[in-house]
Design a protein around this motif. Structure first.
Motif, PDB file in Angstrom:
ATOM      1  N   LEU A 179       0.841  -1.206   0.000  1.00  0.00           N
ATOM      2  CA  LEU A 179       0.000   0.000   0.000  1.00  0.00           C
ATOM      3  C   LEU A 179       0.872   1.250   0.000  1.00  0.00           C
ATOM      4  O   LEU A 179       0.663   2.179  -0.783  1.00  0.00           O
ATOM      5  CB  LEU A 179      -0.934  -0.009   1.215  1.00  0.00           C
ATOM      6  N   LYS A 180       1.878   1.253   0.865  1.00  0.00           N
ATOM      7  CA  LYS A 180       2.815   2.370   0.898  1.00  0.00           C
ATOM      8  C   LYS A 180       3.416   2.605  -0.468  1.00  0.00           C
ATOM      9  O   LYS A 180       3.517   3.739  -0.935  1.00  0.00           O
ATOM     10  CB  LYS A 180       3.956   2.075   1.887  1.00  0.00           C
ATOM     11  N   ALA A 181       3.866   1.538  -1.113  1.00  0.00           N
ATOM     12  CA  ALA A 181       4.513   1.662  -2.409  1.00  0.00           C
ATOM     13  C   ALA A 181       3.570   2.294  -3.422  1.00  0.00           C
ATOM     14  O   ALA A 181       3.979   3.136  -4.230  1.00  0.00           O
ATOM     15  CB  ALA A 181       4.993   0.300  -2.891  1.00  0.00           C
ATOM     16  N   GLU A 182       2.292   1.912  -3.373  1.00  0.00           N
ATOM     17  CA  GLU A 182       1.353   2.472  -4.353  1.00  0.00           C
ATOM     18  C   GLU A 182       1.052   3.926  -4.050  1.00  0.00           C
ATOM     19  O   GLU A 182       0.851   4.731  -4.959  1.00  0.00           O
ATOM     20  CB  GLU A 182       0.070   1.629  -4.377  1.00  0.00           C
ATOM     21  N   VAL A 183       1.000   4.262  -2.772  1.00  0.00           N
ATOM     22  CA  VAL A 183       0.840   5.673  -2.406  1.00  0.00           C
ATOM     23  C   VAL A 183       2.042   6.462  -2.907  1.00  0.00           C
ATOM     24  O   VAL A 183       1.899   7.556  -3.467  1.00  0.00           O
ATOM     25  CB  VAL A 183       0.693   5.835  -0.886  1.00  0.00           C
ATOM     26  N   SER A 184       3.214   5.883  -2.735  1.00  0.00           N
ATOM     27  CA  SER A 184       4.436   6.534  -3.184  1.00  0.00           C
ATOM     28  C   SER A 184       4.369   6.840  -4.678  1.00  0.00           C
ATOM     29  O   SER A 184       4.682   7.952  -5.126  1.00  0.00           O
ATOM     30  CB  SER A 184       5.632   5.641  -2.868  1.00  0.00           C
ATOM     31  N   ALA A 185       3.949   5.862  -5.457  1.00  0.00           N
ATOM     32  CA  ALA A 185       3.850   6.056  -6.900  1.00  0.00           C
ATOM     33  C   ALA A 185       2.836   7.154  -7.229  1.00  0.00           C
ATOM     34  O   ALA A 185       3.059   7.992  -8.104  1.00  0.00           O
ATOM     35  CB  ALA A 185       3.455   4.746  -7.577  1.00  0.00           C
ATOM     36  N   GLN A 186       1.728   7.145  -6.512  1.00  0.00           N
ATOM     37  CA  GLN A 186       0.693   8.147  -6.714  1.00  0.00           C
ATOM     38  C   GLN A 186       1.234   9.550  -6.446  1.00  0.00           C
ATOM     39  O   GLN A 186       0.939  10.499  -7.171  1.00  0.00           O
ATOM     40  CB  GLN A 186      -0.491   7.846  -5.791  1.00  0.00           C
ATOM     41  N   ILE A 187       2.037   9.663  -5.398  1.00  0.00           N
ATOM     42  CA  ILE A 187       2.612  10.958  -5.049  1.00  0.00           C
ATOM     43  C   ILE A 187       3.567  11.437  -6.135  1.00  0.00           C
ATOM     44  O   ILE A 187       3.564  12.613  -6.497  1.00  0.00           O
ATOM     45  CB  ILE A 187       3.340  10.872  -3.694  1.00  0.00           C
ATOM     46  N   ARG A 188       4.360  10.519  -6.665  1.00  0.00           N
ATOM     47  CA  ARG A 188       5.267  10.911  -7.755  1.00  0.00           C
ATOM     48  C   ARG A 188       4.482  11.480  -8.926  1.00  0.00           C
ATOM     49  O   ARG A 188       4.862  12.471  -9.530  1.00  0.00           O
ATOM     50  CB  ARG A 188       6.096   9.711  -8.219  1.00  0.00           C
ATOM     51  N   LEU A 189       3.356  10.828  -9.207  1.00  0.00           N
ATOM     52  CA  LEU A 189       2.506  11.316 -10.299  1.00  0.00           C
ATOM     53  C   LEU A 189       1.987  12.718 -10.010  1.00  0.00           C
ATOM     54  O   LEU A 189       2.090  13.624 -10.844  1.00  0.00           O
ATOM     55  CB  LEU A 189       1.331  10.352 -10.485  1.00  0.00           C
ATOM     56  N   GLU A 190       1.458  12.896  -8.811  1.00  0.00           N
ATOM     57  CA  GLU A 190       0.895  14.192  -8.453  1.00  0.00           C
ATOM     58  C   GLU A 190       1.954  15.278  -8.416  1.00  0.00           C
ATOM     59  O   GLU A 190       1.692  16.431  -8.768  1.00  0.00           O
ATOM     60  CB  GLU A 190       0.184  14.104  -7.100  1.00  0.00           C
ATOM     61  N   LEU A 191       3.154  14.905  -7.980  1.00  0.00           N
ATOM     62  CA  LEU A 191       4.252  15.866  -7.990  1.00  0.00           C
ATOM     63  C   LEU A 191       4.519  16.346  -9.413  1.00  0.00           C
ATOM     64  O   LEU A 191       4.638  17.547  -9.668  1.00  0.00           O
ATOM     65  CB  LEU A 191       5.514  15.218  -7.396  1.00  0.00           C
ATOM     66  N   GLY A 192       4.563  15.422 -10.341  1.00  0.00           N
ATOM     67  CA  GLY A 192       4.775  15.785 -11.737  1.00  0.00           C
ATOM     68  C   GLY A 192       3.696  16.726 -12.245  1.00  0.00           C
ATOM     69  O   GLY A 192       3.989  17.741 -12.890  1.00  0.00           O
ATOM     70  N   GLU A 193       2.448  16.412 -11.923  1.00  0.00           N
ATOM     71  CA  GLU A 193       1.345  17.257 -12.381  1.00  0.00           C
ATOM     72  C   GLU A 193       1.418  18.641 -11.743  1.00  0.00           C
ATOM     73  O   GLU A 193       1.111  19.651 -12.376  1.00  0.00           O
ATOM     74  CB  GLU A 193       0.008  16.585 -12.061  1.00  0.00           C
ATOM     75  N   PHE A 194       1.840  18.652 -10.487  1.00  0.00           N
ATOM     76  CA  PHE A 194       1.998  19.923  -9.781  1.00  0.00           C
ATOM     77  C   PHE A 194       3.044  20.793 -10.483  1.00  0.00           C
ATOM     78  O   PHE A 194       2.839  21.994 -10.696  1.00  0.00           O
ATOM     79  CB  PHE A 194       2.398  19.646  -8.329  1.00  0.00           C
ATOM     80  N   LEU A 195       4.164  20.188 -10.838  1.00  0.00           N
ATOM     81  CA  LEU A 195       5.229  20.921 -11.522  1.00  0.00           C
ATOM     82  C   LEU A 195       4.723  21.499 -12.847  1.00  0.00           C
ATOM     83  O   LEU A 195       4.898  22.678 -13.142  1.00  0.00           O
ATOM     84  CB  LEU A 195       6.420  19.999 -11.797  1.00  0.00           C
ATOM     85  N   LYS A 196       4.087  20.619 -13.604  1.00  0.00           N
ATOM     86  CA  LYS A 196       3.598  21.034 -14.932  1.00  0.00           C
ATOM     87  C   LYS A 196       2.612  22.183 -14.817  1.00  0.00           C
ATOM     88  O   LYS A 196       2.717  23.184 -15.529  1.00  0.00           O
ATOM     89  CB  LYS A 196       2.930  19.830 -15.595  1.00  0.00           C
ATOM     90  N   ALA A 197       1.688  22.061 -13.898  1.00  0.00           N
ATOM     91  CA  ALA A 197       0.661  23.090 -13.736  1.00  0.00           C
ATOM     92  C   ALA A 197       1.285  24.426 -13.360  1.00  0.00           C
ATOM     93  O   ALA A 197       0.970  25.474 -13.928  1.00  0.00           O
ATOM     94  CB  ALA A 197      -0.348  22.654 -12.682  1.00  0.00           C
ATOM     95  N   LYS A 198       2.197  24.371 -12.394  1.00  0.00           N
ATOM     96  CA  LYS A 198       2.809  25.614 -11.927  1.00  0.00           C
ATOM     97  C   LYS A 198       3.673  26.257 -13.016  1.00  0.00           C
ATOM     98  O   LYS A 198       3.681  27.479 -13.166  1.00  0.00           O
ATOM     99  CB  LYS A 198       3.651  25.335 -10.680  1.00  0.00           C
ATOM    100  N   ARG A 199       4.387  25.428 -13.752  1.00  0.00           N
ATOM    101  CA  ARG A 199       5.229  25.978 -14.815  1.00  0.00           C
ATOM    102  C   ARG A 199       4.373  26.645 -15.885  1.00  0.00           C
ATOM    103  O   ARG A 199       4.685  27.736 -16.365  1.00  0.00           O
ATOM    104  CB  ARG A 199       6.061  24.861 -15.454  1.00  0.00           C
ATOM    105  N   ASP A 200       3.265  26.001 -16.214  1.00  0.00           N
ATOM    106  CA  ASP A 200       2.421  26.549 -17.288  1.00  0.00           C
ATOM    107  C   ASP A 200       1.643  27.780 -16.836  1.00  0.00           C
ATOM    108  O   ASP A 200       1.057  28.473 -17.655  1.00  0.00           O
ATOM    109  CB  ASP A 200       1.460  25.464 -17.791  1.00  0.00           C
ATOM    110  N   ARG A 201       1.611  28.032 -15.553  1.00  0.00           N
ATOM    111  CA  ARG A 201       0.914  29.213 -15.059  1.00  0.00           C
ATOM    112  C   ARG A 201       1.840  30.417 -14.882  1.00  0.00           C
ATOM    113  O   ARG A 201       1.368  31.514 -14.566  1.00  0.00           O
ATOM    114  CB  ARG A 201       0.208  28.892 -13.723  1.00  0.00           C
TER     115      ARG A 201
END
Lengths: 204, 204
Positions: free
Chosen positions: B62-84
């Motif tokens: 479960l931890k590992a899957e949460v970890s993967a999910q966080i990596r994804l969200e981090l990427g989306e966060f970066l992209k969103a902020k850069r494009d703004r």
DNA sequence: GCACTGGTGTTAACATTGTTTACATTATTC
DNA sequence: GAATAATGTAAACAATGTTAACACCAGTGC
């Protein structure tokens, strides 16, 4: 490294506390942080679980003290390795050699003791690196001063230099410890990063 | 963000698994990794503890899957902020602006969600960053290519550039997340490090 | 020498945890 | 609509951190 066994009269341990920290460190090093437990440490030191509560408030505090111990050992590791690197006759080159030795040693520790490295900096809450009298940080400052003395440091970047060097190498070390970088790519990555740091500091 | 509650017929959840990951993430974010437990997640999703074992082998997975999910969200966060981030009229300046936006966003995430960031990269065992198709890594590559196209990248350091930039900013992010750097010193540290990276890449 | 006191250890219990087993309920498929 | 797979529950298990009540022992002051 053998498990320290009860000494003396067999009732009082004599040096539990230090022994517990040592045992906890070995446990983490070989089996990971998740395997660290009061009962495991008690067993390793030949003592009942409750005895540990005479020396630590709880498991969390034991972890914190192990963490501090690791920071200390990391600093000593860096110092030892730097002082063992062969020098040339050029004072200017030596400053660079000793600087690079620090970087290599830092990564080396992360590679040899990934689980120890991972918890080295937990719970530094509100105690910044530059203030908690960390040996590693002092070594870095010293090394940068050496670079400056032989003219390998761009004055414009001088105050920023420690932060730049630290975070660059620390970043790699974290990734190495977490095995997010393949073994065979680690050496190349370190060389790239040291190159980058030296370009940043003006040391070329 | 409210606790997701049982839906439908009240026996089958309908989307446990995803709900569990979300609940686990929120738990870690607000109370820390140590507070994450099968039973806590079960309670938060309105389900019995054993039910979770239909979706995860154990807590570690479960931890590992949460970890993967966080990596994804981090990427989306970066992209969103850069494009703004607002751009200028100079294409050359824009490459740099977007590059710096990525760095700022990375630190921003570590500051806003320190506990999530801390476990973002656990258990990437033998899956190097450059290979596990990480969004954040792709964004970095893309940004460096932009720097190159406007002549802000020294060709000699081109292949090393992603590693240099990543580890520098990642190093700071880790320290920020662990609170090893004082709040008020974080902005200055970021500026210093971005300066260093840009000097290293030749972007000046 | 001896009681006493504080430090350090033990044992036994407690609540809580991850996990498993046996069983119940619903979804899906033919 | 019956068989079957998927997904839930409840109850138990061993192991954990922690505490409370008691045991031992070193040192101090008499």
């Amino acid at each position: 490294m053998l498990t320290p066994v009860r000494k003396r009269s067999d009732y009082h341990h004599g040096d539990l506390g230090h022994a517990a920290i040592r045992a906890a460190k070995n446990l983490i090093d070989s089996e990971g942080l998740n395997s660290l437990g009061i009962r495991r440490v008690a067993e390793a030191t030949g003592v009942s679980p409750a005895a540990l509560y005479r020396h630590f408030e709880n498991l969390e505090q034991l972890k914190a003290e192990v963490s501090a111990q690791i920071r200390l050992e990391l600093g000593e590791f860096l110092k030892a390795k730097r002082d063992r690197t062969p020098l040339s006759r050029s004072k200017s080159r030596n400053a660079l050699i000793r600087f690079e030795a620090l970087g290599e040693a830092y990564i080396d520790y992360a590679r040899k003791h990934p689980r120890l490295f991972e918890i080295a900096f937990i719970h530094c809450d509100e105690k910044p690196i530059s203030e908690f009298g960390d040996l590693a940080w002092e070594l870095l400052q010293e090394s940068i001063k050496e670079l400056d003395e032989v003219g390998l440091l761009d004055r414009k970047i001088a105050v920023a230099a420690p932060m730049i060097a630290w975070s660059s190498v620390h970043g790699l070390a974290v990734l190495v410890a977490q095995r997010a970088i393949l073994q065979r790519e680690q050496d190349q990555a370190l060389r790239q990063i040291m190159d980058g740091v030296e370009r940043a500091l003006g040391a070329r």
